[in-house]
Design an enzyme around this catalytic site. Structure first.
Site, PDB file in Angstrom:
ATOM      1  N   MET A 114       0.846  -1.193   0.000  1.00  0.00           N
ATOM      2  CA  MET A 114       0.000   0.000   0.000  1.00  0.00           C
ATOM      3  C   MET A 114       0.883   1.245   0.000  1.00  0.00           C
ATOM      4  O   MET A 114       1.690   1.434   0.908  1.00  0.00           O
ATOM      5  CB  MET A 114      -0.896   0.019   1.239  1.00  0.00           C
ATOM      6  CG  MET A 114      -1.893  -1.121   1.292  1.00  0.00           C
ATOM      7  SD  MET A 114      -2.900  -1.054   2.800  1.00  0.00           S
ATOM      8  CE  MET A 114      -1.702  -1.595   4.018  1.00  0.00           C
ATOM      9  N   ILE A 172       1.861  -5.156   8.065  1.00  0.00           N
ATOM     10  CA  ILE A 172       3.281  -4.848   8.231  1.00  0.00           C
ATOM     11  C   ILE A 172       3.501  -3.348   8.073  1.00  0.00           C
ATOM     12  O   ILE A 172       3.109  -2.759   7.060  1.00  0.00           O
ATOM     13  CB  ILE A 172       4.130  -5.610   7.202  1.00  0.00           C
ATOM     14  CG1 ILE A 172       3.886  -7.119   7.307  1.00  0.00           C
ATOM     15  CG2 ILE A 172       5.614  -5.296   7.383  1.00  0.00           C
ATOM     16  CD1 ILE A 172       4.531  -7.926   6.191  1.00  0.00           C
ATOM     17  N   GLY A 202       1.356   4.210   4.745  1.00  0.00           N
ATOM     18  CA  GLY A 202       2.167   3.374   3.864  1.00  0.00           C
ATOM     19  C   GLY A 202       2.609   2.075   4.496  1.00  0.00           C
ATOM     20  O   GLY A 202       3.184   2.082   5.571  1.00  0.00           O
ATOM     21  N   SER A 203       2.355   0.938   3.852  1.00  0.00           N
ATOM     22  CA  SER A 203       2.620  -0.338   4.499  1.00  0.00           C
ATOM     23  C   SER A 203       2.340  -1.510   3.562  1.00  0.00           C
ATOM     24  O   SER A 203       2.270  -1.337   2.358  1.00  0.00           O
ATOM     25  CB  SER A 203       1.757  -0.451   5.755  1.00  0.00           C
ATOM     26  OG  SER A 203       0.470   0.083   5.514  1.00  0.00           O
ATOM     27  N   ARG A 204       2.132  -2.708   4.168  1.00  0.00           N
ATOM     28  CA  ARG A 204       1.925  -3.916   3.374  1.00  0.00           C
ATOM     29  C   ARG A 204       1.095  -4.912   4.170  1.00  0.00           C
ATOM     30  O   ARG A 204       1.121  -4.925   5.399  1.00  0.00           O
ATOM     31  CB  ARG A 204       3.296  -4.503   3.043  1.00  0.00           C
ATOM     32  CG  ARG A 204       3.282  -5.874   2.401  1.00  0.00           C
ATOM     33  CD  ARG A 204       4.699  -6.259   2.036  1.00  0.00           C
ATOM     34  NE  ARG A 204       4.984  -7.650   2.287  1.00  0.00           N
ATOM     35  CZ  ARG A 204       6.207  -8.169   2.272  1.00  0.00           C
ATOM     36  NH1 ARG A 204       7.256  -7.403   2.037  1.00  0.00           N
ATOM     37  NH2 ARG A 204       6.392  -9.451   2.510  1.00  0.00           N
TER      38      ARG A 204
END
Length: 244
Positions: A114, A172, A202-204
């Protein structure tokens, strides 16, 4: 199918509406707006206009659009908006492994990255009971890296369906993301596509598909949380894709 269900499936009239802002983001929007107003009051108009853009971005970051979740018992829906950056066969995380979790055999992991422009509300891939929520502090490496799954701050969530099928997924944190906010706890009942948390800035999200299930997405594909089908339980048909 009942007549009213058929009407919904085949017709009806759906109107676009401006996405709401999740309550978690309201305070950040108010802080940004207050700073903006202060800058204009003291006459710093250039900085004030820059803060106007920042305020709009903050509110957009925490937008919480309505999603149309597929009502299919076999469907595993995407937990996040973003880009499919990794599809790998890996052992399950130790926090979700073992007989009470995902087992110990390698599983297909689909990773969704993301960016700061994506919707950051995360949703559960399947409906069922939340078996565990495990938070782990860690580093803040680029979430697009493979080792972020093991090194970064993260949160593992395990959901079990009524028939015993279990899906594990991991939020994450990345370079900019510094806070994982859960909406659920162990024992909660959730519906497929239900909001379960968010990651700020912002991440995953990694999803571990159950045995006998192939991914129905390809590298480079964009997913929509709660709508895109990552796989269908028990379906091993493999698809391929090209970028064009």
């Amino acid at each position: 199918m009942e007549n009213d269900e058929l009407t919904v499936a085949l017709g009806g009239n759906v109107k676009w509406r401006f996405p709401s802002v999740h309550p978690e983001g309201v305070k950040f929007g108010l802080i940004a707006a207050a700073i903006t107003a202060l800058l204009f009051l003291v006459g710093w108009e250039i900085l004030g206009w820059l803060m106007v853009m920042v305020t709009i971005w903050v509110l957009a970051f925490f937008r919480d659009p309505v999603r149309a979740v597929p009502q299919d018992e076999r469907a595993i829906v995407a937990p996040a908006d973003g880009l499919v950056t990794l599809i790998q066969r890996v052992p399950p995380p130790r926090e979700m492994a073992g007989a009470d979790g995902l087992g110990d055999q390698p599983m297909i992991r689909v990773s969704i990255f993301m960016s700061v422009f994506d919707v950051h509300i995360n949703r559960t891939p399947i409906g069922g009971t939340v078996k565990s929520v495990v938070y782990i502090s860690g580093k803040f490496l680029n979430a697009d890296l493979d080792k972020a799954s093991e090194d970064n701050e993260r949160q593992h969530i395990l959901v079990e369906r009524h028939d015993g099928v279990r899906i594990g997924f991991t939020q994450i944190a990345g370079l900019v993301a510094r806070r994982i906010v859960p909406f659920v706890k162990p024992g909660d009942m959730v519906a497929a596509g239900q909001r379960i948390g968010l990651i700020r800035f912002g991440s995953r999200v990694d999803v571990y598909l159950p045995a006998g299930t192939a991914p129905r997405v390809v590298l480079g594909q964009r997913t929509v949380a709660g709508e895109t089908i990552l796989g269908q339980i028990g379906d091993m048909r493999v698809i391929s894709g090209i970028q064009q």
